[in-house]
Design a protein around this motif. Structure first.
Motif, PDB file in Angstrom:
ATOM      1  N   ARG A  12      56.672  48.863 117.919  1.00 40.02           N
ATOM      2  CA  ARG A  12      55.607  48.127 118.614  1.00 40.02           C
ATOM      3  C   ARG A  12      55.319  48.739 119.976  1.00 40.02           C
ATOM      4  NH1 ARG A  12      57.300  41.969 118.014  1.00 40.02           N
ATOM      5  NH2 ARG A  12      58.197  42.597 119.982  1.00 40.02           N
ATOM      6  N   GLU A  13      56.321  49.370 120.596  1.00 37.14           N
ATOM      7  CA  GLU A  13      56.148  49.991 121.905  1.00 37.14           C
ATOM      8  C   GLU A  13      55.401  51.310 121.808  1.00 37.14           C
ATOM      9  OE1 GLU A  13      60.017  50.334 123.637  1.00 37.14           O
ATOM     10  OE2 GLU A  13      60.437  48.200 123.360  1.00 37.14           O
ATOM     11  N   GLU A  14      55.717  52.101 120.797  1.00 39.50           N
ATOM     12  CA  GLU A  14      55.042  53.378 120.594  1.00 39.50           C
ATOM     13  C   GLU A  14      55.212  53.816 119.145  1.00 39.50           C
ATOM     14  OE1 GLU A  14      57.142  57.124 121.987  1.00 39.50           O
ATOM     15  OE2 GLU A  14      58.247  55.620 123.117  1.00 39.50           O
ATOM     16  N   PRO A  15      54.146  54.350 118.558  1.00 36.81           N
ATOM     17  CA  PRO A  15      54.245  54.787 117.160  1.00 36.81           C
ATOM     18  C   PRO A  15      55.102  56.046 117.029  1.00 36.81           C
ATOM     19  CG  PRO A  15      52.065  55.230 118.039  1.00 36.81           C
ATOM     20  CD  PRO A  15      52.821  54.501 119.106  1.00 36.81           C
ATOM     21  N   PHE A  16      55.662  56.226 115.862  1.00 43.78           N
ATOM     22  CA  PHE A  16      56.474  57.396 115.565  1.00 43.78           C
ATOM     23  C   PHE A  16      55.623  58.416 114.817  1.00 43.78           C
ATOM     24  CE2 PHE A  16      59.857  53.945 114.700  1.00 43.78           C
ATOM     25  CZ  PHE A  16      60.179  53.840 116.032  1.00 43.78           C
ATOM     26  N   SER A  17      56.071  59.657 114.806  1.00 44.01           N
ATOM     27  CA  SER A  17      55.411  60.685 114.002  1.00 44.01           C
ATOM     28  C   SER A  17      55.752  60.513 112.530  1.00 44.01           C
ATOM     29  CB  SER A  17      55.859  62.081 114.449  1.00 44.01           C
ATOM     30  OG  SER A  17      55.500  62.309 115.783  1.00 44.01           O
ATOM     31  N   LEU A  18      56.934  59.966 112.270  1.00 43.11           N
ATOM     32  CA  LEU A  18      57.411  59.758 110.908  1.00 43.11           C
ATOM     33  C   LEU A  18      58.412  58.608 110.930  1.00 43.11           C
ATOM     34  CD1 LEU A  18      57.863  60.705 107.902  1.00 43.11           C
ATOM     35  CD2 LEU A  18      59.665  62.174 108.809  1.00 43.11           C
ATOM     36  N   LEU A  19      58.281  57.701 109.987  1.00 44.14           N
ATOM     37  CA  LEU A  19      59.253  56.621 109.851  1.00 44.14           C
ATOM     38  C   LEU A  19      60.103  56.908 108.621  1.00 44.14           C
ATOM     39  CD1 LEU A  19      60.308  53.801 110.670  1.00 44.14           C
ATOM     40  CD2 LEU A  19      58.628  52.852 109.083  1.00 44.14           C
ATOM     41  N   LEU A  20      61.403  57.037 108.825  1.00 44.21           N
ATOM     42  CA  LEU A  20      62.373  57.202 107.745  1.00 44.21           C
ATOM     43  C   LEU A  20      63.188  55.924 107.712  1.00 44.21           C
ATOM     44  CD1 LEU A  20      63.911  59.001 105.687  1.00 44.21           C
ATOM     45  CD2 LEU A  20      65.352  59.705 107.600  1.00 44.21           C
ATOM     46  N   THR A  21      63.130  55.211 106.606  1.00 44.21           N
ATOM     47  CA  THR A  21      63.837  53.937 106.539  1.00 44.21           C
ATOM     48  C   THR A  21      64.701  53.834 105.300  1.00 44.21           C
ATOM     49  OG1 THR A  21      63.618  51.528 106.632  1.00 44.21           O
ATOM     50  CG2 THR A  21      61.895  52.702 105.424  1.00 44.21           C
ATOM     51  N   ASP A  22      65.893  53.326 105.506  1.00 39.99           N
ATOM     52  CA  ASP A  22      66.732  52.946 104.381  1.00 39.99           C
ATOM     53  C   ASP A  22      66.168  51.629 103.862  1.00 39.99           C
ATOM     54  OD1 ASP A  22      68.778  52.771 102.534  1.00 39.99           O
ATOM     55  OD2 ASP A  22      70.375  53.012 103.999  1.00 39.99           O
ATOM     56  N   ILE A  23      66.444  51.315 102.631  1.00 44.43           N
ATOM     57  CA  ILE A  23      65.946  50.062 102.069  1.00 44.43           C
ATOM     58  C   ILE A  23      66.903  48.913 102.365  1.00 44.43           C
ATOM     59  CG2 ILE A  23      65.316  48.853  99.946  1.00 44.43           C
ATOM     60  CD1 ILE A  23      63.277  50.961 100.822  1.00 44.43           C
ATOM     61  N   VAL A  24      68.180  49.132 102.146  1.00 43.86           N
ATOM     62  CA  VAL A  24      69.169  48.074 102.340  1.00 43.86           C
ATOM     63  C   VAL A  24      69.734  48.186 103.753  1.00 43.86           C
ATOM     64  CG1 VAL A  24      71.317  47.054 101.492  1.00 43.86           C
ATOM     65  CG2 VAL A  24      69.717  48.116  99.880  1.00 43.86           C
ATOM     66  N   ASP A  27      69.547  42.495 109.001  1.00 40.26           N
ATOM     67  CA  ASP A  27      68.512  41.845 109.810  1.00 40.26           C
ATOM     68  C   ASP A  27      67.112  41.927 109.221  1.00 40.26           C
ATOM     69  OD1 ASP A  27      70.287  40.922 111.770  1.00 40.26           O
ATOM     70  OD2 ASP A  27      70.180  42.824 112.837  1.00 40.26           O
ATOM     71  N   GLN A  28      66.693  43.096 108.785  1.00 40.23           N
ATOM     72  CA  GLN A  28      65.360  43.242 108.204  1.00 40.23           C
ATOM     73  C   GLN A  28      65.424  44.447 107.275  1.00 40.23           C
ATOM     74  OE1 GLN A  28      61.857  44.486 110.676  1.00 40.23           O
ATOM     75  NE2 GLN A  28      61.321  42.343 110.349  1.00 40.23           N
ATOM     76  N   ASP A  29      65.198  44.234 105.990  1.00 41.54           N
ATOM     77  CA  ASP A  29      65.344  45.352 105.063  1.00 41.54           C
ATOM     78  C   ASP A  29      64.187  46.341 105.182  1.00 41.54           C
ATOM     79  OD1 ASP A  29      63.189  44.669 103.256  1.00 41.54           O
ATOM     80  OD2 ASP A  29      64.488  43.228 102.278  1.00 41.54           O
ATOM     81  N   GLY A  30      64.378  47.491 104.585  1.00 47.37           N
ATOM     82  CA  GLY A  30      63.397  48.562 104.681  1.00 47.37           C
ATOM     83  C   GLY A  30      62.059  48.220 104.054  1.00 47.37           C
ATOM     84  N   ARG A  35      56.319  47.128 105.010  1.00 48.39           N
ATOM     85  CA  ARG A  35      55.193  46.193 104.985  1.00 48.39           C
ATOM     86  C   ARG A  35      54.595  45.995 106.378  1.00 48.39           C
ATOM     87  NH1 ARG A  35      53.790  41.366 106.227  1.00 48.39           N
ATOM     88  NH2 ARG A  35      55.813  40.726 107.020  1.00 48.39           N
ATOM     89  N   ILE A  36      55.449  45.736 107.343  1.00 50.69           N
ATOM     90  CA  ILE A  36      54.987  45.492 108.709  1.00 50.69           C
ATOM     91  C   ILE A  36      54.381  46.751 109.315  1.00 50.69           C
ATOM     92  CG2 ILE A  36      55.800  44.963 111.046  1.00 50.69           C
ATOM     93  CD1 ILE A  36      57.864  43.068 109.704  1.00 50.69           C
ATOM     94  N   THR A  37      55.026  47.883 109.083  1.00 54.38           N
ATOM     95  CA  THR A  37      54.530  49.153 109.624  1.00 54.38           C
ATOM     96  C   THR A  37      53.177  49.485 109.023  1.00 54.38           C
ATOM     97  OG1 THR A  37      56.770  49.963 109.968  1.00 54.38           O
ATOM     98  CG2 THR A  37      55.023  51.614 109.885  1.00 54.38           C
ATOM     99  N   ARG A  38      53.035  49.317 107.727  1.00 52.01           N
ATOM    100  CA  ARG A  38      51.772  49.625 107.054  1.00 52.01           C
ATOM    101  C   ARG A  38      50.647  48.771 107.617  1.00 52.01           C
ATOM    102  NH1 ARG A  38      51.369  53.590 106.711  1.00 52.01           N
ATOM    103  NH2 ARG A  38      52.718  54.557 105.250  1.00 52.01           N
ATOM    104  N   ALA A  39      50.928  47.508 107.905  1.00 44.71           N
ATOM    105  CA  ALA A  39      49.901  46.615 108.455  1.00 44.71           C
ATOM    106  C   ALA A  39      49.491  47.038 109.867  1.00 44.71           C
ATOM    107  CB  ALA A  39      50.406  45.173 108.458  1.00 44.71           C
ATOM    108  N   ALA A  40      50.447  47.435 110.676  1.00 45.42           N
ATOM    109  CA  ALA A  40      50.165  47.792 112.072  1.00 45.42           C
ATOM    110  C   ALA A  40      49.712  49.239 112.242  1.00 45.42           C
ATOM    111  CB  ALA A  40      51.410  47.538 112.928  1.00 45.42           C
ATOM    112  N   HIS A  41      50.219  50.127 111.400  1.00 40.77           N
ATOM    113  CA  HIS A  41      49.943  51.569 111.514  1.00 40.77           C
ATOM    114  C   HIS A  41      49.680  52.131 110.118  1.00 40.77           C
ATOM    115  CE1 HIS A  41      51.399  51.384 115.654  1.00 40.77           C
ATOM    116  NE2 HIS A  41      52.434  50.712 115.189  1.00 40.77           N
TER     117      HIS A  41
END
Length: 91
Positions: A12-24, A27-30, A35-41
């Motif tokens: 939310r502070e600054e976008p990344f060039s690439l988001l690499l996320t684990d699924i599991v 606090d908040q799964d991948g 979903r949230i990233t796709r909506a915002a960026h």
């Protein structure tokens, strides 16, 4: 970041060039991060990774790509597979 919630707070502070996320993750799964990233960026490149968990890995990864991840890697993967996914995602 050690969990999806921390990653999204930073995103939310600054976008990344690439988001690499684990699924599991705690606090908040991948999938929620995607979903949230796709909506915002909507144009941010995303790579999802998973070693499984309660469901089969393939189910998580298919869902991640359906939600907008450009690539999905099943653990364990080689460094070459990782670099190939990053290069394909960023070009």
């Amino acid at each position: 970041f050690d969990n999806g919630k921390s990653a999204y707070e930073r995103l939310r502070e600054e976008p990344f060039s690439l988001l690499l996320t684990d699924i599991v993750m705690p606090d908040q799964d991948g999938l929620e991060v995607i979903r949230i990233t796709r909506a915002a960026h909507p144009d941010m490149p995303i790579i999802a990774i998973s070693g499984g968990g309660r469901l089969r890995t393939g189910n998580y990864l298919r869902l991640a790509t359906a939600m907008g991840a450009a690539a999905a890697l099943e653990k364990p993967f080689s460094f070459e597979e990782f670099l190939s996914a990053v290069n394909a995602t960023l070009t």
